[in-house]
Scaffold this active site. Structure first.
Site, short mmCIF file in Angstrom:
data_model
loop_
_atom_site.label_atom_id
_atom_site.label_comp_id
_atom_site.label_asym_id
_atom_site.label_seq_id
_atom_site.Cartn_x
_atom_site.Cartn_y
_atom_site.Cartn_z
CE LYS A 110 42.26 41.09 45.60
NZ LYS A 110 43.64 41.29 44.75
CB THR A 161 51.13 38.67 45.80
OG1 THR A 161 49.88 38.91 47.16
CG2 THR A 161 52.21 37.75 46.90
CE1 TYR A 187 42.22 45.08 46.01
CE2 TYR A 187 44.93 45.34 45.43
CZ TYR A 187 43.90 45.56 46.23
OH TYR A 187 44.66 44.35 47.96
#
Length: 339
Positions: free
Chosen positions: A168, A56, A143
């Site tokens: 994640k 983000t 991730y």
């Protein structure tokens, strides 16, 4: 850096995990003052951790120098109140470089993004993250998404690697995640952390909770923290009725709006932050801005989300005891003024 170990700070979070957008000025350069304000407001609103310069936060669009400046600014803004986790990615050598930049900026940990472009086998992926973990004292969260998708056996290898504390998941394959959780639980004693990392994680929060994954990143927290906090509380307390009400009335329509444009998982969120009154600038290429109509739809949707909170509280205004969400110029009024 915060004094307690990162894993301990994240195990039972007090609020959503905050992934701030990166602020740019009118000329496109970093605006660190606005960025500090964005981070500080998130912490004051109830974020349990700040994940700086990740997806983000447009990690892909930042130079190494800008990355370090942003991480340092996030550390300054949090002032030790919550941990700061920084992104790290590309090939192994560059990931190690970003890890060291993050360390020098005062970060508490790393979110290891997928390697750049290549589609690697499991052996190569495992080696990549093991070498990154060995090169830094910062704890690493790996991730999973896109070209970095792991078998349960590979995640067992990650969990056995000193310095790697969690996974994640940005893939959303619940069958795979259940097998990963089961394999690690069976073969690796200890507390390995799991995070729901889908672009709007609240939509699948109840499903992930069913397999024991309660940590998640909240993009909505960037621009509508009260909605994100209400969902986080509902999920944590087992208030499925409220969670489902927010999913049906806000999160599902938001995901459907987000799906209207490529890159909207970042650019629509950034537009939301601007509509909430903070001049964080536009996204950098190759991302592009949402259309005017889509921004207007977002404004209406956020107002609907706040109306759901109003209905739940029965207060009519959704306000707290002081009668206001954000002091004299709350999120709701700012969204209204922007239309």
């Amino acid at each position: 850096m915060t004094p307690a170990p990162l894993a301990a700070r994240l195990t039972v979070p007090s609020g959503p995990l905050f992934f701030p957008v990166t602020a740019y000025g009118p000329d496109g350069s970093l605006d660190l003052d606005v960025y500090r304000t964005h981070v500080r407001r998130g912490v004051e609103a109830g974020a349990a951790a700040v994940f700086a310069c990740c997806g983000t936060g447009e990690f892909h669009a930042l130079t190494p120098e800008e990355f370090q400046d942003c991480v340092r600014a996030a550390v300054e803004a949090t002032a030790g109140r919550v941990p700061v986790v920084a992104g790290a990615g590309y090939g192994t050598a560059l990931a190690v470089r970003y890890a060291r930049l993050a360390r020098d900026a005062g970060a508490d940990g790393l979110l290891a993004m997928p390697p750049y472009l290549v589609v690697a086998g499991q052996e190569g992926l495992l080696r990549h993250y093991q070498e990154l973990a060995a090169a830094t004292a910062l704890p690493v969260i790996v991730y999973q998404r896109d070209n970095a998708v792991f078998t349960p056996g590979t995640v067992v290898g990650l969990a056995r690697t000193e310095g790697i504390i969690g996974l994640k998941d940005g893939l959303g394959d619940m069958d795979l995640m259940q097998r990963i959780v089961s394999a690690v639980r069976t073969e690796v004693p200890g507390d390995f952390l799991y995070f729901n990392g889908l672009p709007t994680a609240e939509l699948t929060g109840l499903a992930y909770k069913g397999i024991g994954v309660t940590l998640y990143s909240s993009a909505v927290f960037c621009f509508a923290p009260e909605i994100a906090l209400a969902f986080h509380k509902a999920l944590g307390t087992g208030d499925d009725a409220t969670a489902n009400r927010l999913v049906d009335g806000f999160y599902r329509p938001f995901v459907e709006l987000r799906a209207q444009g490529r890159g909207y998982a970042v650019s629509l969120v950034k537009a939301g932050v601007r509509q909430a009154g903070l001049a964080v600038g536009e996204v950098r290429p190759p991302l592009h801005e949402p259309t005017e109509d889509h921004v207007k739809q977002l404004v209406r949707l956020v107002e609907r989300g706040y109306a759901l909170l109003d209905a739940e509280s029965g207060a009519g205004s959704g306000a707290g005891a002081d009668g206001d969400r954000h002091g004299d110029d709350g999120v709701e009024s700012k969204f209204e003024e922007s239309v």
